[in-house]
Design a protein around this motif. Structure first.
Motif, PDB file in Angstrom:
ATOM      1  N   SER A 203       0.777  -1.190  -0.135  1.00  0.00           N
ATOM      2  CA  SER A 203       0.008  -0.170   0.008  1.00  0.00           C
ATOM      3  C   SER A 203       0.848   1.156   0.160  1.00  0.00           C
ATOM      4  O   SER A 203       1.974   1.294   0.010  1.00  0.00           O
ATOM      5  N   GLU A 258      -1.881  -6.841  -3.472  1.00  0.00           N
ATOM      6  CA  GLU A 258      -3.043  -6.394  -2.108  1.00  0.00           C
ATOM      7  C   GLU A 258      -2.545  -6.545  -0.842  1.00  0.00           C
ATOM      8  O   GLU A 258      -1.921  -7.734  -0.545  1.00  0.00           O
TER       9      GLU A 258
ATOM     10  N   GLN B 147     -13.102  -6.305   2.174  1.00  0.00           N
ATOM     11  CA  GLN B 147     -12.082  -6.952   1.902  1.00  0.00           C
ATOM     12  C   GLN B 147     -12.297  -8.540   1.498  1.00  0.00           C
ATOM     13  O   GLN B 147     -11.658  -9.224   0.616  1.00  0.00           O
ATOM     14  N   LEU B 170     -10.020  -4.005  -5.674  1.00  0.00           N
ATOM     15  CA  LEU B 170      -9.640  -2.758  -4.498  1.00  0.00           C
ATOM     16  C   LEU B 170      -8.155  -2.247  -4.859  1.00  0.00           C
ATOM     17  O   LEU B 170      -7.954  -1.125  -4.488  1.00  0.00           O
ATOM     18  N   VAL B 171      -7.666  -3.224  -5.581  1.00  0.00           N
ATOM     19  CA  VAL B 171      -6.120  -2.466  -6.208  1.00  0.00           C
ATOM     20  C   VAL B 171      -5.952  -2.157  -7.659  1.00  0.00           C
ATOM     21  O   VAL B 171      -4.968  -2.124  -8.072  1.00  0.00           O
ATOM     22  N   ALA B 176     -11.128   0.818  -8.300  1.00  0.00           N
ATOM     23  CA  ALA B 176     -10.822   1.211  -6.829  1.00  0.00           C
ATOM     24  C   ALA B 176     -11.866   2.468  -6.596  1.00  0.00           C
ATOM     25  O   ALA B 176     -12.595   2.112  -5.548  1.00  0.00           O
ATOM     26  N   THR B 256      -8.575   0.942   0.541  1.00  0.00           N
ATOM     27  CA  THR B 256      -7.567   0.796  -0.592  1.00  0.00           C
ATOM     28  C   THR B 256      -6.241   1.112  -0.228  1.00  0.00           C
ATOM     29  O   THR B 256      -5.497   1.690  -0.742  1.00  0.00           O
ATOM     30  N   GLY B 260      -4.748   3.958  -2.625  1.00  0.00           N
ATOM     31  CA  GLY B 260      -4.862   3.161  -3.690  1.00  0.00           C
ATOM     32  C   GLY B 260      -3.742   3.189  -4.492  1.00  0.00           C
ATOM     33  O   GLY B 260      -2.687   4.256  -4.286  1.00  0.00           O
ATOM     34  N   SER B 265      -7.608   6.159  -5.779  1.00  0.00           N
ATOM     35  CA  SER B 265      -8.633   6.437  -4.911  1.00  0.00           C
ATOM     36  C   SER B 265      -8.313   7.696  -3.732  1.00  0.00           C
ATOM     37  O   SER B 265      -9.172   7.629  -2.757  1.00  0.00           O
TER      38      SER B 265
END
Lengths: 432, 311
Positions: A203, A258, B147, B170-171, B176, B256, B260, B265
């Motif tokens: 992230s 992720e 998730q 989500l990625v 996103a 995210t 993101g 995002s």
């Protein structure tokens, strides 16, 4: 009567608001020699709290006239945000036993820190305790605003059972070079032994690069920092090799794009993790773990391999009114005896030279910590420069875009990030 | 000509005085009652807003009490930084994408569901509670559920098999923000359904009866009676959805992972948090905040004109 009540309420409200907003700073000269009760903040790590309580109790027994109260750092998204807010409010504790070096420039800019070098024995105490390792913690003005306290040098922890399941030798894993590491990772994932070979958070938070790129770059470059002498150093052969290595892991889906909603190593989803010695205690009951240094392209011998320190310091804050007591307590808490107790309770490495020789009994009893103690001699800190968080965020943005998601060649991304960070350094160097 | 006796005149004066006193007491009582709210608004809205505008035109950072820090006037320099920062542009594009999905979806779904829940159906109370539950549940808990559903190894991808997007929902830079818009729509639906349910109680039954007599079916009744009947509520729903949507923070931060991939995002408020709190640029964050307030005001005014057109 009503009018009087209304006025009284108004006056009370205004007075209350004024009191709440009123911020008084202690006189620095008086505070420097003043002794009395103080408050300190500890990290909310359970083992550190246990050590802290014992240490404070020992101090209070010896110094009943200078009573110390210990609290955990107030809750916030991160400790640094809570500390930053309390600096502005003038409500910081005298000492915070979990100050991130990356935030020290920000706290300094906020005039929130007391320079420890201003104590008569400040510099000599810090350098005597930490030796040459402490040089990285000096601020650009040459002073120490933090006592480098403990490190959690980042290494590769691996799950022996998963390695065995994939048909790999769990006692002698081939993880020294990039090629070996990638081959091992492919075997782990393609055999179905684990979903991911390694699963660092991909992230965008600025600090995530401390657990993927930075250890790899420190190892590959032989101990260079992200920024040195006001110049970004990562757009270099070492930086490009480290980025390409991680890009391969993501491109071949050996590392997921992720974040894992939990602990991937503990849950058996990942075979490896980049962590510090704190993790030994956390995993030893659930995972059969092994430890190796961070890989390099050519396979650097373990004793010469550098890594990121993940160090935390102790800093004294300007809201402190009894700074002489705070300084004495700091030296008491970082003494050889307390460091031994800290190592014993938490497994984290006090930032001292020759840990193995200083605490032989502990390492004889807990051999899994030995590699971390050796690694603690070769650590690289985040650069102590103004705008540190900005710089890391700029780097992270480039990293996620190119290395994690492959939207840009890694070499181009590093060059652009280097230019951007160079401009940030110029801006911070000349804020006007 | 009428002459008033001194006693009568005095009586009127005294009555007038009593009335004036009564008026003053009433007025003071009113002041007493509203003063806590006035103080509240001053303390948490008016003063911070003025201070924000002041910060936005100065070079400013937060410092410890009693320490001197120069805050020189920089004019519109912070605004120039805001308008030339590509991440800010991306954040506003993201919010527009979010609003384009979230607002119409919120209005349509909540009105349809409210109409359904207003009818006499079995388990009506259960459904009302079921739609309201996500609204009162903490985002952090719901994010974990999403998730689980939309993660790479999530339920949805398992169901889709080879049709699952790569990178996952989500990625994925393109998915996103729409995912966040759907998440927020679902989470807040219960609240807007409740608003419409309240509004529906004010739509006269005789209107439906008259429409039925004129031969209007259910769908015709919905468009000709229900929709115009709840128009004031629609204005409220649209403006409220725009304001809460433009102030999006928790969902991109949690769902995210801090904005993101490549800021796919990131939202203006998340950026304000990163710049103002994490990176120590409250002046930039303040300028961005002022721009956001103007943006929300403009969109809200436009939406109001649009939803109230023809009334």
């Amino acid at each position: 009567m009503l009018r009087r009540t209304a006025y009284t309420l108004l006056v009370l409200a205004v007075a209350g608001a004024a009191t709440a907003c009123g911020r008084a700073a202690p006189d620095a000269e008086m505070a420097a020699s003043s002794r009395g009760p103080i408050t300190v903040w500890l990290s909310n790590n359970a083992q550190e709290v246990a050590w802290g309580k014992k240490m404070i109790a020992a101090w209070n027994r010896l110094h009943p006239d200078q009573h110390v109260t210990a609290q955990q750092i107030p809750a916030g998204k991160t400790s640094e945000e809570a500390i930053s807010a309390s600096i502005v409010a003038g409500s910081t504790a005298c000492l915070v036993f979990n100050t991130s070096p990356a935030s020290v420039p920000t706290f300094q800019k906020q005039n929130g820190l007391v320079p420890l070098s201003d104590f008569p024995d400040g510099d000599s105490y810090i350098t005597a305790r930490g030796g040459a390792l402490t040089d990285q913690y000096r601020s650009p003005d040459g002073k120490f605003y933090q006592l480098p306290w403990k490190s959690n040098p980042v290494m590769i922890l691996y799950n022996k059972k998963i390695f065995a399941k994939a048909g790999l030798d769990p006692e002698h894993p081939r993880l020294a070079t990039y090629d070996e590491f990638l081959d091992t990772a492919r075997t782990l994932v393609h055999s179905g032994a684990a979903k991911a070979a390694i699963w660092p958070a991909p992230s965008s938070e600025f600090f995530q690069s401390w657990f993927d790129f930075y250890p790899a770059f420190a190892a590959e470059s032989g101990g260079r920092q992200l920024v040195e002498n006001g110049t970004p150093r990562f757009d270099s052969p070492a930086g490009r090799k480290a980025a390409a290595f991680w890009r391969t892991l993501y491109a071949e889906k050996l590392a997921p794009q992720e974040s894992y909603p939990g602990d991937a190593l503990n849950d058996g989803k990942a075979a490896m993790a980049t962590v510090g010695p704190w993790a030994v205690a956390a995993y030893q009951d659930s995972v059969d773990i092994g430890v190796v240094p961070v890989p390099t392209s050519g396979g650097t011998p373990p004793q010469d391999t550098y890594s990121f320190s993940d160090e935390k310091s102790v800093a004294m804050f300007s809201a402190c009114r009894n700074r002489a007591t705070a300084w004495d307590l700091l030296k008491f808490a970082a003494s050889e005896q307390q460091d031994e107790a800290f190592l014993d309770v938490t497994g984290q490495m006090p930032l001292r030279e020759n840990l193995l020789a200083s605490y032989p009994d502990f390492f004889a009893e807990h051999p899994l910590y030995k590699p971390f103690a050796r690694q603690a001699e070769h650590i690289v800190e985040v650069p102590n420069v103004p705008g540190s968080i900005d710089i890391w965020q700029a780097f992270r943005d480039a990293w996620t875009k190119s290395v994690v998601f492959g939207e840009e060649p890694t070499g181009t991304a590093l060059r652009k990030a280097s230019d951007r960070i160079g401009k940030l350094l110029d801006e911070y160097g000349d804020p006007a | 000509m009428t002459h008033l006796s001194p006693a009568a005149d005095g009586g009127r004066t005294s009555r007038r005085g009593a009335a004036a006193r009564h008026g003053r007491i009433r007025s003071l009582t009113g002041v007493l009652f509203v003063s806590p709210y006035v103080l509240f608004v001053l303390a948490v809205f008016a003063v911070p807003l003025v201070y924000t505008v002041w910060i936005s035109v100065h070079r400013f950072y937060f410092t410890a009490p009693g320490t001197h820090a120069d805050s020189p006037w920089v004019g519109l320099s912070n605004y120039r930084d805001v308008f030339t920062d590509p991440v800010v542009g991306r954040a506003f594009v993201n919010i527009v994408v979010f609003l384009v999905i979230n607002v119409p979806l919120t209005v349509i779904l909540s009105l349809v569901l409210a109409s359904a829940l207003n009818a006499k159906i079995r388990f009506r109370s259960f459904f009302r509670a079921a739609y309201y539950l996500p609204y009162i549940t903490a985002s952090v808990a719901l994010v974990a559920v999403w998730q689980f559903l939309f993660g790479t190894d999530g339920f949805v991808n398992h169901a889709l098999g080879p049709l699952a997007p790569d990178p996952s929902w989500l990625v994925n830079a393109h998915l996103a923000m729409p995912m966040i818009a759907f998440f927020v729509t679902w989470k807040q639906l219960g609240f807007f359904v409740m608003l419409y349910l309240a509004a529906l109680q004010n739509v006269g039954k005789e209107l439906y009866e008259a429409a039925a007599v004129d031969g209007a079916g259910r769908i015709r009744q919905f468009f000709s009676v229900t929709v115009p009947g709840v128009r004031p509520a629609t204005t409220l729903v649209v403006i409220y959805a725009i304001i809460t949507g433009a102030n999006l923070f928790s969902e991109p931060y949690l769902l995210t992972g801090g904005g993101g991939p490549d800021h796919a995002s990131v939202s203006p408020v998340l950026l304000m948090y990163q710049k103002g709190i994490e990176q120590g640029h409250p002046d930039f964050a303040a300028a961005l905040g002022v721009v956001l307030v103007c943006f929300v005001l403009l969109i809200s005014l436009a939406a109001r004109k649009l939803t109230e057109r023809g009334t």
